[in-house]
Each structure stands twice: as structure tokens, then as C-alpha cells.
Design an enzyme around this catalytic site. Structure first.
Site, PDB file in Angstrom:
ATOM      1  N   ASP A  95       0.890  -1.150   0.000  1.00  0.00           N
ATOM      2  CA  ASP A  95       0.000   0.000   0.000  1.00  0.00           C
ATOM      3  C   ASP A  95       0.935   1.208   0.000  1.00  0.00           C
ATOM      4  O   ASP A  95       2.138   1.086   0.212  1.00  0.00           O
ATOM      5  CB  ASP A  95      -0.937  -0.020   1.218  1.00  0.00           C
ATOM      6  CG  ASP A  95      -2.102   0.942   1.013  1.00  0.00           C
ATOM      7  OD1 ASP A  95      -3.122   0.806   1.709  1.00  0.00           O
ATOM      8  OD2 ASP A  95      -2.003   1.819   0.130  1.00  0.00           O
TER       9      ASP A  95
HETATM   10  C1  GLC Z   1      -4.136   4.566  -0.103  1.00  0.00           C
HETATM   11  C2  GLC Z   1      -5.086   3.406   0.040  1.00  0.00           C
HETATM   12  C3  GLC Z   1      -5.028   2.461  -1.127  1.00  0.00           C
HETATM   13  C4  GLC Z   1      -4.761   3.247  -2.388  1.00  0.00           C
HETATM   14  C5  GLC Z   1      -3.337   3.772  -2.287  1.00  0.00           C
HETATM   15  C6  GLC Z   1      -2.956   4.653  -3.478  1.00  0.00           C
HETATM   16  O1  GLC Z   1      -3.564   4.914   1.117  1.00  0.00           O
HETATM   17  O2  GLC Z   1      -5.011   2.657   1.257  1.00  0.00           O
HETATM   18  O3  GLC Z   1      -6.290   1.781  -1.177  1.00  0.00           O
HETATM   19  O4  GLC Z   1      -4.887   2.428  -3.538  1.00  0.00           O
HETATM   20  O5  GLC Z   1      -3.104   4.484  -1.084  1.00  0.00           O
HETATM   21  O6  GLC Z   1      -3.716   5.806  -3.490  1.00  0.00           O
END
Ligand code: GLC
Length: 751
Positions: free
Chosen positions: A267
Site C-alpha cells: 500500500d
Molecule cells: C491509499 C489506500 C489504497 C490506495 C493507495 C494509493 O492509502 O489505502 O487503497 O490504492 O493508497 O492511493
């Protein structure tokens, strides 16, 4: 000269692998095995320096990871989000203005799950795949498939269900539809990211049995049946280790037992340790700049950049760990549009909007109807539409899942467009959102340090709402019928991002109380008009004790996407017969849920999943606890009858056949749900578990025989001591019904 020759050879070779088999075949083959040459992967790998390999395993901008230009290996391009291709950010963290990035805004994940229509999963993914491809994206960061453990989680709207089987069934189609277009799905967030409070650090304490029976199955399904080409790690820990580089989750289960041959993407800023990331299965590190200086990112300083290179060069960690990551990344690139021609994409086309409409129609759930619905446009002269959510747009709010929708039909517009020529439609806002600290779990993560700006004076806002309420009640008094449109809002109101938080990323709610004085407003409307239908939006339920008894009809619409307002109108006035079913239990208060009454939520440092496997209906039904509306429940404007249950054995399968008849006056759709109940298990098991379902559309008077096959895994449980799946011989009930609490047919089978 030599390197140029090499480059030419590589480039020429890479185009030899333009796959010729049909797109759909490609995506539907096992664990993601599309047409890829392992030999070519190895030849590319052997040409790479360590530096170049390291370049591939971490970000090169906000939404790209590195390539190797010398060898013709491009960057990988990622994009959110789970229900529409997000705004264009370019290589930074601020959405580009005046950019051609309008997109199809599909109904949110929990709306899709509420359709219980597996075909929609595929069509949903197909729309996303086409639009991501047209925008030049290789990986779409969805579906969100975390289990709905508590109704307070701010991101429930992005997810699918409290039940792992329904989650997997809807997620598989989504992944296949998406990948058939040559864009990788990235199911997220693996695993047990079931809250937003303190998400970067919270340590979820979960038993192996609960992991395997509740929190893993959705991911296992999208990997094994859906063939996902990538998967996203989560921020939280499980039992002391960060999930993004978790030895058990990644090496033992995902890449070991499940044979996942794709890429584990972190993430954004979920990698917290170089050594663990190298050893425990992280393949690409993204977004670390978000916890540093995200306007001046230094990618070489990422955990999996120079620090990783030094660990390899020092011999502390073998280069083979990096080689495995690079192989996976090259395999992903060759499966996707990054290195293979998958044809043109398309965006904002009528067929995509039609898909959004059809999913919205079947995802809306009719929960109560004492006969008021459908409203008859020939009988009604004036209808009052009341409520802020009747005119609010939702697409661009809620966090990373935001979408710049090409358009968004609001409920008021939908009603006006549908019946405006026959019925006088009048509107009052009834209440206005405001930011109220007491409504939300305080943040302990990425925004706590930020001071809150433009927080409305709550008292001032409340008194302003008294005035709005008065105007609305006067309007209700003079209408023949009232449609109230309220509930939660998706977005941030009062936070530094320009708004605070209700249903959105990075925040959880503190309770399920109807916000902004809506409860009193509904009570006052009911008092002056007995023909009131309540339509609520939101990623979860609200407390109902104080308004539902006096309300003739209640429809839950979630966030139904760009055509949602039209679908809501069509259902309220009967052009469409509702067929949605709840993918989560609607109890009255958050305290009724086992994550609060037995387990912890949101915990503090650690969060104890003490309810174990008893999540959702597994808890409410086993302990016979009161709920307002059970899992799988949803009404129709017609009636159905279930009959002729036949349970037979075909090899190692148990075949469950039943007949559904539409016994009413109009066409409609019913969801046949099959649950198993183990009669004398050696360990405690839930009273029932969903193991199959199918949706049938029937004309008035028509019947259909539904055949659902259960393989032996449907009867197994993960043994808490033996720590493995076991199939126990003995008697099982096969329960067939149209909600977890409305079992119509029942047959015993002995295994
Ligand atoms: C965010 C979210 C994830 C998302 C990523 C990119 O913090 O947790 O679901 O795809 O970062 O934006």
C-alpha cells in the site's frame, strides 16, 4: 554498439509476445498464467545489473514504479480506484487541473456486492479495464475486498461484504473482467485492513482459524479462481508483523499454499523495513514519500532502494530474493498493456454508463415496504423530495477511491427526469452537513497532526438546520407523498483536505447515529405525511429504532454511482423491481456487532479480534441476536416460492437443486442462497455458512430450477488446533433460502 544491438534484440523479442489468444481466455486461466515466456524473463534478468533490478522494485513517481530503459523495460503505471479510474496525478501528488480525466463512476463496491449478480462482477471489471487502458494505466488498484468486520469502518463502502464467500464470488468476476482488457487487478488490502483508525500501526490479533475462514478466503478466491496478477499489502500488522512484508501471509500462504505468481505491491507507504520487505514477499514498494516529504520525494532512499542494494552487496541478503521480485514484475508487465498490445481502451462510452445503471438498479435494497411503494405517478399530484443527499454529488469524495465522474445523476434529477411531466416535484434540503468532532473516532495516523481548518461552529450549524427542517416539514405537509433522501455522506468535512469525514478513507465513525438532525426531521415528516419513503445512502447502516417503526418504506441505496439517481427514481416509481440483497447485517447499534461486544474496535496499539470467526450473520444467527434486517435480505414488488429441493451426490460434489417460482403479478429477480450447517462438529462452528448462491430473473408465473454444486471444501473448517483444513464426516444440513434468516428448504446430507 553492443548494448544498442542488445537493446534492439530485446525490443524485437518483446514484440514477439503479443498474445494472440482471446482476451477473456487470457484472464481466466488459473493463477494469472497468461501468455508469458519464462525464458524471456530469465534472459532479461540475466542482462540486468543489480542497480537496474533494484530500480524495478520501488516507486519512480507517485503512481509509477521503475523500468530499465536500456533494455526496453518500461515503468509500470498504477491508478486508483476500485469504482472508477481516478483523477490524473501525473508524477506528483496533486491532481492535474484541466486534464481530460473524466471517467465512468460505477456504484461503489458494496453496491456491486448487493446485486448478488456474478455477471456484474465481470462487467464491472471490464468497464474499469477499458477505461484504465485508455488512460494508459497497467494496474488498477482494486477491488477492495476487506471483510466488513464493523459497520464503523470508514471504507466499508469500498468493500463487498461481511461474508468471505460472497466477497470472493463478486471479486473473481471483477478481476477477470478487468484483466481481460490487459490491465492488472490489484485486490486489496491483504489482509485484515478492517479499520481506518491508526491504520499505519494498528496490530490486529487474529487466530489462524479466523484468518483462514474469514479474512483470507476472498483473497484466495481472486488469486486462485480470478487469477489476479497483483495484490496489495495492507498498512496494519497481524500478530506483530506488518502485513505488507509478513512471512506467513506472503511466503507461506499467498506465494506458497496458493501458488501466487504475481506481484505483491505495497500500500502507499506500507513498507516499514528493508530486510523484511526483501525476505517476506514485498515485490514493489510504493508511496513511502507520503510519510516523508511527499512534495520532494527521494526514491533512492526508499526502503527497497539504496538500503536494499547495500544489503545485497554486503551479502547480508542473497540477490536471488531480488531476482524473484524482478521475475514477478516482468511477468506482470508482459501480461499487461505495459509490454503487450491489448488493443485500444475506451472511456465514457454509453455501454459503460449502461453497466453503471444496471448495477445501480440491482444493488439498491428495498428493506421495508408497507404498500406505499411503488408510488403511482397517476395518483400523485405533488411529491416532496427532501434531504441534502437528494442533490449531493459523491464521486470526487472519500479518499483514494475518488473519481472525476463525467456526470452524476442525483436522486432529485432522477425523479424529475422520470415523473416531472406527470407529477409536481418540489424540493427542500431539510438539513445541511456540518463537521462535528463527536461523530468520529479521532485520527491517530496520517492526519492527526494536521490542524483542522474551516470547522463549522456546530451550534451555529444546528440552529441553521432547525430553519431548514421547518421549511422541509411545511413542504411535506402539502405533498401527496414524500421521498426523503439522507443517510451518510462520502467525503471529508472540516478536515484540512477541505472536508471532515463520514464514509471515507483514513477515518472511522464513532457510532451509527443518523447525523445532522435527520432522525428528528424524519420523525417530523412522518408526523405530517403518512406517505413517506426514506432512501438512505452510505457504506453501512444507521440506527433505526427511533424512526423506522413510523416509516412506511425504506430503501438503502449505498452510493449508487453516476446513474444512481435514475435507478433510485425507477425503483420508487416501479419502473424497476428492486432485487438487491444485504451483503452485511443491519443491526441497530454498532455495539450490537461482535467486533464491539466481544472483540475490540478500534483498539489501541493492538486490536483483538476476539470474536474470531463469528463475524456478521455467523454471530447474529448463531447467538440468535436481534437485527433490523439480516444478511441476504431484500424485498421485491413481486413474490417468490421455493420448492422441490433435491440434494444429490455427483462424484465428490454435493449438488443442490431447487425450484423458484415468481408467484406475483410482475417480473422480478430472486437470489437463491445455499448455506451449510454442520450438525455435530467436533469444534464449535457457526449455525450456518454461505457456500453458494445464484440470482434468477423470472417473469410473473415463471419458474426456474437452480443448480448449485458444492465441492468438499464447502463443508470444511480450519481446525483451531491442527491448523489445517479438515473435512469431518457426519450429518450436514443444506439450507436454501433468500436470507440467512429465511430458510425455505432444508435437506440433510451425510458425508
Ligand atoms: C491509499 C489506500 C489504497 C490506495 C493507495 C494509493 O492509502 O489505502 O487503497 O490504492 O493508497 O492511493
Amino acid at each position: 554498439m553492443k548494448s544498442k544491438l542488445f537493446t534492439f534484440i530485446i525490443l524485437a523479442a518483446s514484440f514477439l509476445f503479443i498474445s494472440c489468444n482471446s482476451d477473456r481466455d487470457r484472464a481466466a486461466t488459473g493463477t494469472g498464467s497468461a501468455e508469458v515466456s519464462e525464458a524471456r524473463i530469465d534472459s532479461l534478468l540475466n542482462l540486468m545489473t543489480l542497480e537496474e533490478k533494484i530500480n524495478l522494485i520501488h516507486a519512480s513517481s507517485s503512481f509509477t514504479s521503475g523500468g530499465v530503459e536500456r533494455l526496453g523495460i518500461p515503468e509500470l503505471v498504477f491508478s486508483d480506484g476500485p469504482h472508477g479510474v481516478r483523477h490524473e496525478h501525473g508524477r506528483g501528488w496533486h491532481a492535474l487541473e484541466n486534464y481530460d480525466d473524466e471517467a465512468t463512476y460505477l456504484p461503489v463496491g458494496i453496491s456491486l456486492a448487493s446485486t448478488w449478480n456474478k455477471d456484474f462482477g465481470y462487467r464491472y471489471g471490464e468497464v474499469l479495464g477499458n477505461e484504465a487502458k485508455e488512460r494508459g494505466k497497467n494496474v488498477l488498484l482494486g477491488p477492495g475486498i476487506n471483510i466488513i468486520r464493523s459497520p464503523l469502518n470508514g471504507r466499508n463502502f469500498e468493500y463487498l461484504s461481511e461474508d468471505p464467500y460472497l466477497t470472493g464470488a463478486m471479486g473473481v468476476g471483477y478481476v477477470q473482467g478487468l484483466q481481460a482488457q490487459g490491465v492488472a487487478a490489484c485486490p486489496k488490502h491483504y489482509a485484515a485492513n478492517n479499520q481506518e483508525t491508526d491504520r499505519h500501526n494498528i496490530d490486529a490479533l487474529i487466530s489462524r482459524r479466523a484468518m483462514h475462514e474469514i479474512y483470507f478466503p476472498g483473497f484466495k478466491a481472486v488469486v486462485r479462481d480470478g487469477g489476479a496478477w497483483s495484490i496489495m499489502g495492507a498498512y496494519n500488522k497481524i500478530n506483530g508483523q506488518y502485513t505488507t512484508h509478513h512471512e506467513y501471509l506472503n511466503n507461506v500462504v499467498l506465494k506458497g499454499e496458493w501458488g501466487f505468481d504475481g506481484v505483491v505491491i505495497s500500500d502507499w507507504a506500507s513498507v516499514k523495513d528493508t530486510r523484511e520487505a526483501l525476505l517476506y514477499g514485498t515485490d514493489i514498494e510504493m508511496g513511502t514519500e507520503l510519510l516523508r516529504d511527499f512534495d520532494n520525494p527521494v526514491y533512492e532512499e526508499f526502503y527497497m532502494a539504496n538500503p536494499a542494494k547495500e544489503m545485497i552487496e554486503s551479502g547480508e541478503i542473497a540477490e536471488s530474493y531480488v531476482d524473484d521480485k524482478v521475475r514477478r514484475i516482468l511477468r506482470l508487465m508482459m501480461r499487461t498493456t505495459a509490454m503487450t498490445d491489448h488493443g485500444e481502451g475506451k472511456r465514457n462510452v454509453e455501454e459503460h454508463q449502461q453497466t453503471a445503471l444496471e448495477i445501480a438498479r440491482e444493488g439498491i435494497v428495498l428493506l421495508k415496504n408497507d404498500g406505499l411503494l411503488p408510488l403511482d405517478r397517476n395518483e400523485i399530484r405533488t411529491v416532496a423530495v427532501i434531504g441534502h443527499n437528494a442533490t449531493r454529488h459523491f464521486a470526487e469524495r472519500g479518499g483514494s477511491s475518488q473519481v472525476r465522474a463525467l456526470y452524476e445523476v442525483t436522486p432529485l434529477e432522477g425523479i424529475q427526469n422520470l415523473v416531472g411531466n406527470d407529477v409536481e416535484v418540489i424540493y427542500a434540503e431539510g438539513y445541511e452537513p456540518y463537521y462535528d468532532e463527536s461523530l468520529f473516532a479521532d485520527i491517530r495516523g496520517d492526519a492527526a497532526s494536521q490542524s483542522r481548518e474551516n470547522v463549522r461552529d456546530v451550534e451555529l450549524a444546528r440552529s441553521a438546520n432547525q430553519q431548514l427542517m421547518q421549511e422541509a416539514v411545511e413542504l411535506a405537509e402539502r405533498a401527496d407523498a414524500v421521498i426523503f433522501v439522507g443517510g451518510w455522506i462520502k467525503g471529508h468535512e472540516g478536515m484540512p483536505w477541505g472536508e471532515g469525514t463520514y464514509d471515507a478513507e483514513a477515518r472511522d465513525k464513532l457510532n451509527l447515529k443518523l447525523i445532522f438532525g435527520q432522525e428528528e426531521l424524519i420523525q417530523q415528516i412522518n408526523a405530517v405525511n403518512s406517505n413517506t419513503a426514506v432512501v438512505l445512502m452510505g457504506g453501512s447502516n444507521v440506527e433505526m429504532d427511533n424512526w423506522l417503526p413510523d416509516t412506511p418504506a425504506y430503501v438503502h441505496a449505498w452510493y449508487p454511482g453516476m446513474e444512481g439517481g435514475r435507478a433510485i427514481a425507477e425503483i420508487l416509481f416501479g419502473d424497476v423491481n428492486p432485487s438487491g440483497k444485504l451483503p452485511m447485517t443491519f443491526a441497530n447499534s454498532h455495539e450490537d456487532y461482535p467486533s464491539h461486544s466481544i472483540g475490540e474496535f478500534p483498539g489501541d496499539g493492538t486490536v483483538d479480534y476476539a470474536e474470531d470467526i463469528y463475524v456478521g450473520y455467523r454471530y447474529f444467527d448463531t447467538h440468535d441476536r436481534p437485527v433490523h434486517f439480516p444478511f441476504g435480505f431484500g424485498l421485491s414488488y413481486t413474490t417468490f416460492e421455493f420448492s422441490d429441493l433435491k440434494v444429490t451426490r455427483e462424484g465428490d460434489k454435493v449438488v443442490v437443486e431447487s425450484t423458484v417460482t415468481n408467484t406475483g403479478e410482475r417480473e422480478g429477480a430472486e437470489v437463491v442462497q445455499v448455506y451449510i450447517h454442520h450438525k455435530n462438529p467436533s469444534v464449535d462452528r457457526p449455525i450456518r455458512e454461505l457456500k453458494g448462491f445464484d440470482k434468477v430473473h423470472l417473469d410473473a408465473g415463471a419458474s426456474a430450477t437452480v443448480k448449485i454444486e458444492l465441492d468438499e471444501s464447502a463443508f470444511m473448517f480450519f481446525h483451531p488446533e491442527q491448523n489445517e483444513w479438515v473435512l469431518e464426516s457426519g450429518a450436514y444440513e443444506i439450507q436454501v433460502g433468500n436470507s440467512s434468516r429465511d430458510i425455505k428448504l432444508n435437506e440433510e446430507v451425510v458425508l
